[in-house]
Design an enzyme around this catalytic site. Sequence first.
Site, PDB file in Angstrom:
ATOM      1  N   ASP A   1       1.973  -5.129   8.655  1.00 34.08           N
ATOM      2  CA  ASP A   1       0.791  -4.152   8.320  1.00 34.08           C
ATOM      3  C   ASP A   1      -0.361  -5.000   8.345  1.00 34.08           C
ATOM      4  O   ASP A   1      -0.409  -5.861   7.365  1.00 34.08           O
ATOM      5  CB  ASP A   1       0.994  -3.175   7.169  1.00 34.08           C
TER       6      ASP A   1
ATOM      7  N   ARG B   1     -12.390  -4.614  -7.231  1.00 27.88           N
ATOM      8  CA  ARG B   1     -11.902  -5.089  -5.947  1.00 27.88           C
ATOM      9  C   ARG B   1     -13.360  -5.495  -5.114  1.00 27.88           C
ATOM     10  O   ARG B   1     -14.055  -4.685  -4.999  1.00 27.88           O
ATOM     11  CB  ARG B   1     -11.100  -4.171  -5.001  1.00 27.88           C
TER      12      ARG B   1
ATOM     13  N   PHE C   1       0.879  -1.087  -0.257  1.00 24.99           N
ATOM     14  CA  PHE C   1       0.220   0.087  -0.399  1.00 24.99           C
ATOM     15  C   PHE C   1       0.969   1.128   0.229  1.00 24.99           C
ATOM     16  O   PHE C   1       1.729   1.231   0.617  1.00 24.99           O
ATOM     17  CB  PHE C   1      -0.797   0.082   1.188  1.00 24.99           C
TER      18      PHE C   1
HETATM   19  C1  LIG Z   1      -5.781   1.019   4.388  1.00 21.36           C
HETATM   20  C2  LIG Z   1      -4.356   0.948   4.544  1.00 21.36           C
HETATM   21  C3  LIG Z   1      -3.555   1.786   5.296  1.00 21.36           C
HETATM   22  C4  LIG Z   1      -4.345   3.225   5.708  1.00 21.36           C
HETATM   23  O1  LIG Z   1      -3.373   4.068   6.317  1.00 21.36           O
HETATM   24  P1  LIG Z   1      -4.370   5.230   7.056  1.00 21.36           P
HETATM   25  O2  LIG Z   1      -2.817   5.847   7.786  1.00 21.36           O
HETATM   26  O3  LIG Z   1      -5.401   4.729   8.097  1.00 21.36           O
HETATM   27  O4  LIG Z   1      -4.765   6.012   5.737  1.00 21.36           O
HETATM   28  C5  LIG Z   1      -2.392   1.697   5.506  1.00 21.36           C
HETATM   29  N1  LIG Z   1      -1.655   0.638   4.883  1.00 21.36           N
HETATM   30  C6  LIG Z   1      -2.279  -0.429   4.451  1.00 21.36           C
HETATM   31  C7  LIG Z   1      -1.577  -1.854   4.061  1.00 21.36           C
HETATM   32  C8  LIG Z   1      -3.759  -0.494   4.139  1.00 21.36           C
HETATM   33  O5  LIG Z   1      -4.245  -1.257   3.307  1.00 21.36           O
END
Ligand SMILES: *Cc1c(COP(=O)(O)O)cnc(C)c1O
Length: 416
Positions: A201, A375, A129
């Site tokens: 994560d 998705r 991400f």
């Molecule tokens: C949804 C998501 C985020 C979102 O981060 P925010 O700080 O809440 O905007 C981060 N990492 C991953 C892998 C995600 O899927």
Amino acid sequence: MDTRERCLEADRLDPLARLRTEFVLPAGMIYLDGNSLGVLPRRARARTLEVLDGEWGVGLIRSWNTAGWFEMPARLGDKLGRLLGAGVGEVVVTDTTSLNLFKALAAALRIQQASQPRRRVIVSDRDNFPTDLYMAQGLIDFLQQGYRLRLIDAEHPLEQALDDEVAVVSLSHVNYRTGAMHDMARVTALAHRHGALAIWDLAHSAGAVPIDLTGACADFAVGCTYKYLNGGPGAPAFIWVSPRHQDRFWQPLSGWWGHQAPFAMAPDYQPARGIRRFLCGTQPILSLALVECGLDIALEADIAAVRAKSLALTDLFIRLIEARCAAHPLTLITPREHASRGSHVSYRHPEGYAVMQALIARGVIGDYREPEVLRFGITPLYVGHTDVWDAVETLRDILDTRVWDRPEYFRRSAVT
Ligand SMILES: *Cc1c(COP(=O)(O)O)cnc(C)c1O
């Protein structure tokens, strides 16, 4: 063979079906985007009014003590820990996933620097991400100490990326685009064998798949509460630190909420012992209260049943697309093997964006991710077999009739 009648029957036998009534699900809509923003728990309204009118309106400043506000990040963290394979006192609910990743990365680099200062590489996934990569880049720029990011991909697998320069491996457990899931224990062991720490994560896995951070021997983990945990838009995220590191980790955002004695008002920062150290400033109490509503429902469900239903529904989705949409250029990019699949299914389609807008216009809410990816999030707490059947039938109709081919479905919104 799959039929709608069989789907109805499977829903009647579903042990999780009763939890559906815990959520507000708009009539005429099939919501397949709970991996992006979960739905509203019914109990959230009463809880919000309680916090507003009672705890804030009447209790006012006293509520930090009398309504448990001050303890909330750690109390919710302990509850959430049960879904993560974490012990009591190892998780706090606070800040955003992006911020928590920054804190975890900084702490991990600091731990490594103390004993192995030559390790200057953060390994991540090119397909991670974006915020996970951006936060690593920002930290590296900020530190100005020769750290660098090394990205793995299909041509450069993790096994080749690991060497004695790697300080940290920072990966998503479930990939946000493809839904591919790592074997957390195997990858963590691999990182450790090469002397690196492992940060996970869990944004796309918390509340959706069984997680055992302790069993996997992971070092740090972060993740969202607004996806599968139904905490609400922008709900605070979480961070977990292995007890091995609890008193050595260093908090780069050294705010007063992470101080040993915040109300001593001392001029010097002295970190709290344990996970509280990862707090920074005053917490968003209303949002935290909402997180608890979603979390309590998730804790009522048996995670093994959630996983079994998630796999049954994602399997069904894949089978139905194969059987009923075979004439159309849909390419599955989600792994078929159960062990490598999270809880969403993704397809590429050359006109993916327009197809998704047409689906949304027909009440089937999924989302679109670059490039060309449709998705579909499967959230077992409130999505059923018949929903999957009806969603695929709607998609089939949209593709057969080409209704997606209209100018309004090509117009891009700010959020896709
Ligand atoms: C949804 C998501 C985020 C979102 O981060 P925010 O700080 O809440 O905007 C981060 N990492 C991953 C892998 C995600 O899927």
